[in-house]
Enzyme design. Structure first.
Site, PDB file in Angstrom:
ATOM      1  N   TYR A   1      -9.051  -5.701   1.828  1.00 23.29           N
ATOM      2  CA  TYR A   1      -9.731  -4.175   2.356  1.00 23.29           C
ATOM      3  C   TYR A   1     -11.788  -5.339   1.996  1.00 23.29           C
ATOM      4  O   TYR A   1     -11.820  -3.585   2.260  1.00 23.29           O
ATOM      5  CB  TYR A   1      -9.226  -2.485   1.055  1.00 23.29           C
TER       6      TYR A   1
ATOM      7  N   LYS B   1       1.188 -12.400  -5.867  1.00 19.47           N
ATOM      8  CA  LYS B   1       1.288 -13.421  -5.111  1.00 19.47           C
ATOM      9  C   LYS B   1       1.316 -14.814  -5.419  1.00 19.47           C
ATOM     10  O   LYS B   1       0.249 -15.533  -3.926  1.00 19.47           O
ATOM     11  CB  LYS B   1       1.728 -13.170  -3.588  1.00 19.47           C
TER      12      LYS B   1
ATOM     13  N   ASP C   1       6.857  -9.686  -3.834  1.00 17.79           N
ATOM     14  CA  ASP C   1       8.625  -9.677  -3.022  1.00 17.79           C
ATOM     15  C   ASP C   1       9.196  -8.860  -4.673  1.00 17.79           C
ATOM     16  O   ASP C   1      10.440  -8.140  -3.657  1.00 17.79           O
ATOM     17  CB  ASP C   1       8.752 -10.515  -1.945  1.00 17.79           C
TER      18      ASP C   1
ATOM     19  N   ASP D   1      -1.167  -0.520  -2.397  1.00 10.65           N
ATOM     20  CA  ASP D   1      -1.292   0.332  -1.256  1.00 10.65           C
ATOM     21  C   ASP D   1       0.223   0.882  -0.657  1.00 10.65           C
ATOM     22  O   ASP D   1       0.820   1.922  -1.478  1.00 10.65           O
ATOM     23  CB  ASP D   1      -1.896  -0.182  -0.162  1.00 10.65           C
TER      24      ASP D   1
END
Ligand code: NAD
Length: 340
Positions: A123, A174, A207, A231
């Site tokens: 972002y 991640k 995930d 988010d």
């Protein structure tokens, strides 16, 4: 008297923000609201989605209660929410999702506080098309993650856990693929965890975390993560406790804070008196806690939970048979203040 900048926002914003103002005022606290336009409505009426008067009001008051703002998908203007979070360095977005007793959902004991890095990552606003002979052949977004930004939000998460007697902090990342960016975020969280030996620390890859959250949400306590993951996961955690109509959020910086719902402007239900006011009312509860007005905060929290537990006068997202709208549910909450 608490001086607050009030931004009703777009879509369902004005109706749910009005509901929150009524409930906050009925709690006995005194507010001086400085109402300001932002978002699509401000663009139409003032020619800017975040007019200078609104910015000036926030600079002065440093506290905002805000409705959702519409952001065009694809093209159009840049998100005002992202601009405000960056401008006022609101580095931590705190989004609690707590089970509402009496509300039928899959899980009974969800109590998760998701703390999302709020100013960086994907972002950051560093994005461009790569055009060749008038045709866009590629596009690039840069996920900028800084040591300072990661330290700020991780520190906030561990301090939050300590202050609120929370048992565990989970860092979500991640780092197996995005080794530099979320790898650095994870390394900072791991190192900082050593300063909080009383708090259990673990980490999860985004995930696998998404799967664990929908199978065993009781296993999570405080989650700290980067902007985009936070988010997405905060809509997921809202779903675990009954949906977006229920969950509030606080954008916190060192010298300003903006309180709002997790949900957006919901154009599909705007103007129908069916938007659930709970999320913005609970954002008001977070604002009262931030102001140190804990008794008023608990009074409102109890009244909201009692109305939802009974299920008779709630909006259709919670009980389609209740035949109650935003205004009726708000009146019921106000009637219960101090009674439960
Ligand atoms: P949304 O959160 O507005 O709506 C998603 C779904 O949840 C819709 O079906 C909606 O009807 C429902 N919903 C949302 N709030 C509800 C409430 N209080 N009561 C009952 N049902 C509710 O998400 P969207 O449709 O993806 O986004 C609409 C606009 O809002 C977009 O322009 C988006 O950019 C913006 N947005 C703003 C914010 C913010 O200002 N903080 C946050 C998210 C999205």
């Amino acid at each position: 008297m608490h001086k607050i900048t009030l931004i009703p926002g777009d879509g369902i914003g004005p109706s749910v923000v009005e509901a929150a103002v009524h409930v906050l005022e009925a709690s006995g606290q005194k507010f001086a609201w400085d109402e300001q336009l932002a978002g699509e409505i401000a663009l139409r009426k003032r020619g800017s989605q975040i007019p200078e008067e609104a910015m000036e009001s926030i600079r002065k008051n440093r506290l905002v209660l805000k409705g959702p703002l519409t952001t065009p998908v694809g093209g159009g203007f840049r998100s005002v929410n992202v601009q405000l979070r960056q401008e006022f360095k609101l580095y931590a977005n705190v989004r609690p999702a707590v089970t509402f007793e009496g509300l039928k959902t899959r899980f009974e004991n969800v109590d998760i506080v998701l703390i999302r890095e709020n100013t960086e990552g994907l972002y950051s606003g560093i994005e461009h098309n790569i055009d060749v002979e008038g045709e866009t052949i590629a596009a690039e977004s840069i996920a900028l993650i800084t040591r300072k930004g990661s330290e700020n939000v991780c520190r906030y998460a561990f301090e939050y856990a300590r202050k609120h007697g929370r048992k565990k902090v989970t860092a979500v990342h991640k780092a197996n693929i995005l080794k530099c960016t979320t790898g650095m975020f994870l390394a900072i969280a791991r190192e900082m965890a050593k300063e909080y030996p009383e708090i259990e620390f673990n980490d999860r890859i985004i995930d696998a975390c998404a799967m664990r959250l929908v199978m065993d949400p009781e296993d999570f306590d405080v989650i700290v993560t980067t902007n985009l993951f936070g988010d997405i996961l905060s809509d997921l955690t809202a779903g675990l406790v009954g949906g977006l109509g229920l969950t509030p959020g606080a954008n916190i910086g060192d010298d300003a804070a903006i309180f709002e719902a997790v949900h957006g402007s919901a154009p599909d239900i705007a103007g129908k008196n069916i938007a659930n006011p709970t999320a913005v009312i609970m954002a008001g509860v977070m604002m009262l806690d931030h102001l140190g007005e804990h008794e008023a905060a608990r009074t409102i929290d109890r009244a909201v939970r009692s109305v939802i537990a009974e299920g008779k006068c709630v909006t259709p997202d919670l009980n389609p048979d209740a035949k109650c709208g935003t205004r009726e549910m708000t009146a019921e909450i106000i009637a219960r203040l101090g009674q439960v």
